[in-house]
Design a protein around this motif. Structure first.
Motif: not given
Ligand code: GDP
Ligand code: MG
Length: 793
Positions: A323, A352-354
């Motif tokens: 990222h 992301d959420t994880n």
């Protein structure tokens, strides 16, 4: 547990925990108020709140409310040997930091290229512009260094997008360079909107290099920013400023050692004495040209706090590697900011959420193992590294002469019984010198000169048989308009001279400290006093300086008040009317006008505080810098900029306005030249609006025209009256002293000039600017009406 609030003057204690939350808490941690640090209570402000503390060998002010959230242990009376330099108390033993492998070249010392590995070298192509950001704490000497670097080759522009005054300049003798002077910051977690600009500049504009200026007399706190800049992986040099003070007090810095620990060139300089600047420049250009990245970005100690912080940072770094790559945020920087919980970095990375949950788990584990919360753990890690750097490379002076001198000055200027009288005295002296002595006499000199020039021109042109229309344009348009404004240059320059002395010397921060409690009653904090004082010079920089305020609400309240402070452009109006209507009572009228303005401003603030802007001002946390002698060069530069701006305005806005008004007044609606301006275009236009002003006692179309032109620039109220009335005698026929008073009050309070409106719009947006204009006109009308009624009785 006792808190800082419970300390007595002169007592020391060790910070156990810093309570509170959010930006303020982060700011306190960033300013060195971390668990384990020693604090000493120095004094209370004259009104009992806020307090002055010594922490990390500098002085900090904060309110009792906030002090009561910082718990302390080990409260003790200060050692007899006088004030000890407070450092981090918890880690006495020096743990060696492994130095970075590569030695840093000193091209300025004749070692150019010796350590270079030609194979790994990738210089930027010749002719690439080397852009530098000049970053550092407030009061570390940035402006001084900037002036030394650039000489006079600088220009002021606007930051794109956000609108902050940005100063760019080319380094003397190196034409493909550009240095940008950024607003002072304490960390890369911005606290005020001005600090946001500095952070965004470095992250978004990606300068080729950073010149990080570090105040060597206050090295721990200054290096805190340095560590965060190193994480950005941008080529950098550290300019160790104020070395003259360190040396003269018997301190020293082992520069080579510090370089090995930080992994970037460190150059000792004295910006004020112009020492070490050449070496700094050659290092800066070298690292930028060869894009030599900092050799160290890892500051965590694998053994400290059971390695919890160390492991969490590295875990997060691996997690977000892709990222960070994609969004072009330096990875180490991204990781530490994630752990601190920095919102904007979390958004920019697009996890992301994880992944976000994983980060939360890592942070929670780290908090559990280290015993500190996320922000404090990172701050603690950085200060520990700094402490080890300082322990092995800095010999601190026993007791600095400048600090002793500072506290001696402070015993008067912020003393319990002397602070407020001194403030009144100093401000009084400044206004007296500006308006009566220096500025005033220079002004009448200039005025006489301009008048003589105007007369000579008129005679010369008449003798040469020039067209009377042209003579009228030159004499009545240009000389009457521009000339009358230009003669105020001395007053304005003098006022700015004193205001800049207040700011440069460090007294402005003390005023904020002393006045905080009063301003708090208005729903503001001590910091708001600075924009207001500058407002007496000019609203434009005053509105701009509101950026140093940490909350939106404070900024709005302050900006509403600023235009009520009589700016120096309103002075021509006052002195013009005083000499025409109130001779001999000048000082009284001036004083009344200034106080009316302040009173209306205060009233507005109080009303807004109790209606639309309920609530408390943001906390007041501020450094009180050591008093320093302002440098003539800085002051000179500022005065030159102000005079240039003013002269530019006189020859652009006011020149144009004068010509337009002269034109409208010389021709009739059918474009024939009129002999009596009663028949002019202007009379027709102003005649429409005049009835609005009739209840105030000055419905004359010429007065109304003057007010309209004052919208462009306040000075042109006077120039317009000059053009339209020709002589004071004919003005006296229209106005009585009583009506003149109501006109003056209207001038004092009505809409800010167009330049000020533009800067309000830039700072707060279009709707606010419009609202302020309407609001002020309404207030002005009401007040002038009251004055008119009172004088009728
Ligand atoms: P800025 O707030 O970072 O822009 O800092 P300034 O350039 O305004 O400097 C703050 C104060 O420090 C001023 O009074 C300067 O005259 C003073 N100053 C700057 N550099 C030096 C230096 O090298 N030695 C000493 N003794 N004072 C300095
Ligand atoms: Mg500055």
């Amino acid at each position: 547990m006792p808190t800082i609030k419970d300390l007595k003057i002169g007592q020391q204690a060790t910070v156990a925990s810093v309570g509170g939350e959010g930006a303020l808490r982060q700011h306190l941690l960033d300013m060195g108020m971390i668990p384990g640090v020693t604090v000493e209570l120095i004094k209370y402000a004259p009104m009992g709140d806020p307090i002055e503390l010594r922490v990390q060998s500098y002085e900090l002010t904060l309110r009792l409310d906030d002090a009561s959230r910082i718990e302390v242990v080990n409260v003790r009376d200060c050692a007899e040997t006088g004030r000890s330099l407070a450092g981090i108390a918890s880690l006495p033993q020096e743990k060696a930091i492994p130095p970075v492998n590569k030695l840093i070249d000193h091209p300025g010392l004749g070692e150019g290229g010796r350590f270079h590995n030609k194979k790994t070298e990738h210089p930027l192509p010749d002719g690439t512009c080397l852009t530098f950001a000049l970053a550092g704490n407030q009061n570390s000497g940035k402006t001084t260094l900037f002036n030394q670097l650039t000489g006079s080759n600088q220009h002021v522009g606007n930051f794109p997008g956000v609108t902050v005054d940005r100063k760019d300049g080319v380094i003397r003798g190196h034409k493909d360079t550009l240095v940008t002077d950024l607003p002072g910051i304490y960390s890369m977690s911005p606290y005020t909107s001005e600090e946001v600009v500095s952070r965004q500049f470095i992250l978004d504009e990606k300068p080729r290099g950073i010149i990080n200026i570090v105040d060597a007399t206050n090295i721990e706190r200054n290096l805190y920013l340095t560590l965060q800049l190193l994480e950005l992986n941008i080529p950098m040099v550290v300019a160790l400023n104020m070395m003259d003070e360190v040396q003269s007090n018997g301190g020293s810095v082992n520069v080579n050692r510090m370089e090995q620990l930080l992994g970037v060139p460190v150059v000792p300089i004295s910006a004020a004495k112009n020492e070490g600047i050449d070496e700094l420049v050659s290092h800066a250009i070298h690292v930028a040209k060869y894009q030599e990245k900092p050799l160290r970005q890892d500051f965590c100690d694998p053994e400290e706090r059971h390695g919890a912080v160390h492991r969490s940072i590295h875990a997060v770094m691996h997690l977000i590697e892709d990222h960070a790559d994609k969004s072009a945020i330096p990875i180490r920087f991204a990781a530490t900011k994630l752990i601190e919980g920095d919102k904007s970095v979390i958004d920019a990375l697009g996890l992301d959420t994880n992944e976000q949950e994983t980060v939360v788990h890592i942070v929670r584990q780290m908090e559990k193992e280290s015993g500190l919360d996320r922000s404090a753990a990172i701050a603690d890690m950085r200060f520990n590294f700094i402490e080890r750097v300082v322990a092995s490379s800095v010999v601190k002076p026993e007791k600095s002469r400048e600090q002793t001198r500072s506290s001696r000055i402070d015993s008067v200027l912020t003393g319990r019984f002397t602070a407020i009288p001194m403030f009144v005295l100093i401000m009084g002296l400044i206004f007296y010198l500006t308006f009566n002595v220096i500025g005033g006499s220079l002004q009448s000199l200039l005025d006489t000169g301009i008048q003589a020039l105007s007369d000579t021109c008129e005679k010369g042109m008449e003798a040469a048989g020039v067209n009377p229309l042209l003579i009228s344009l030159v004499v009545k348009g240009v000389f009457a308009g521009v000339g009358s404004v230009l003669s105020f240059l001395p007053i304005i320059v003098t006022l700015f001279f004193f205001l800049s002395l207040l700011e440069d010397s460090g007294y402005m921060a003390r005023i904020a400290f002393v006045m905080d409690k009063i301003l708090r009653k208005l729903g503001l904090s001590g910091r708001s006093i600075v924009p207001m004082l500058i407002g007496f010079g000019c609203s434009v920089p005053a509105v701009m300086s509101s950026r140093t305020l940490p909350s939106e609400r404070d900024r709005k309240l302050t900006v509403i008040m600023i235009p009520f402070m009589s700016c120096s452009a309103k002075l021509p109006i006052y002195s013009f009317f005083i000499s025409a209507f109130f001779p001999g009572r000048g000082a009284l009228v001036m004083l009344l006008l200034y106080f009316t303005g302040i009173a209306v401003g205060v009233l507005t603030a109080v009303i807004s505080k109790n209606t639309r802007y309920k609530g408390e001002a943001v906390p007041f946390v501020m450094e009180l810098p050591t008093y320093r002698m302002p440098r003539p060069k800085n002051v000179g530069q500022l005065l030159w900029e102000k005079s240039r701006d003013f002269i530019q305005r006189a020859f652009t806005v006011i020149f144009l306005a004068s010509i337009v008004i002269w034109f409208l007044e010389t021709f009739s609606p059918s474009f024939a030249m009129v002999t009596d301006s009663q028949n002019s275009i202007l009379a027709v236009i102003a005649g429409f609006i005049a009835p609005i002003f009739a209840p105030l006692g000055f419905g004359d179309w010429r007065m109304v025209t003057a007010l309209i032109s004052g919208f462009l620039a306040k000075e042109s109220v006077v120039s317009t009256l000059g053009i339209l009335f020709g002589s004071v005698a004919s003005l006296q026929q229209v106005l009585t002293p009583a009506r003149a008073a109501s006109f003056l009050v209207f001038c004092l309070l009505y809409t800010p000039c167009i330049a000020a409106i533009a800067s309000i719009r830039r700072e707060l947006g279009r709707r606010w600017a419009l609202w302020i204009v309407l609001f002020q006109c309404a207030i002005a009308w009401a007040c002038a009406f009251i004055v008119h009624l009172v004088t009728l009785i």
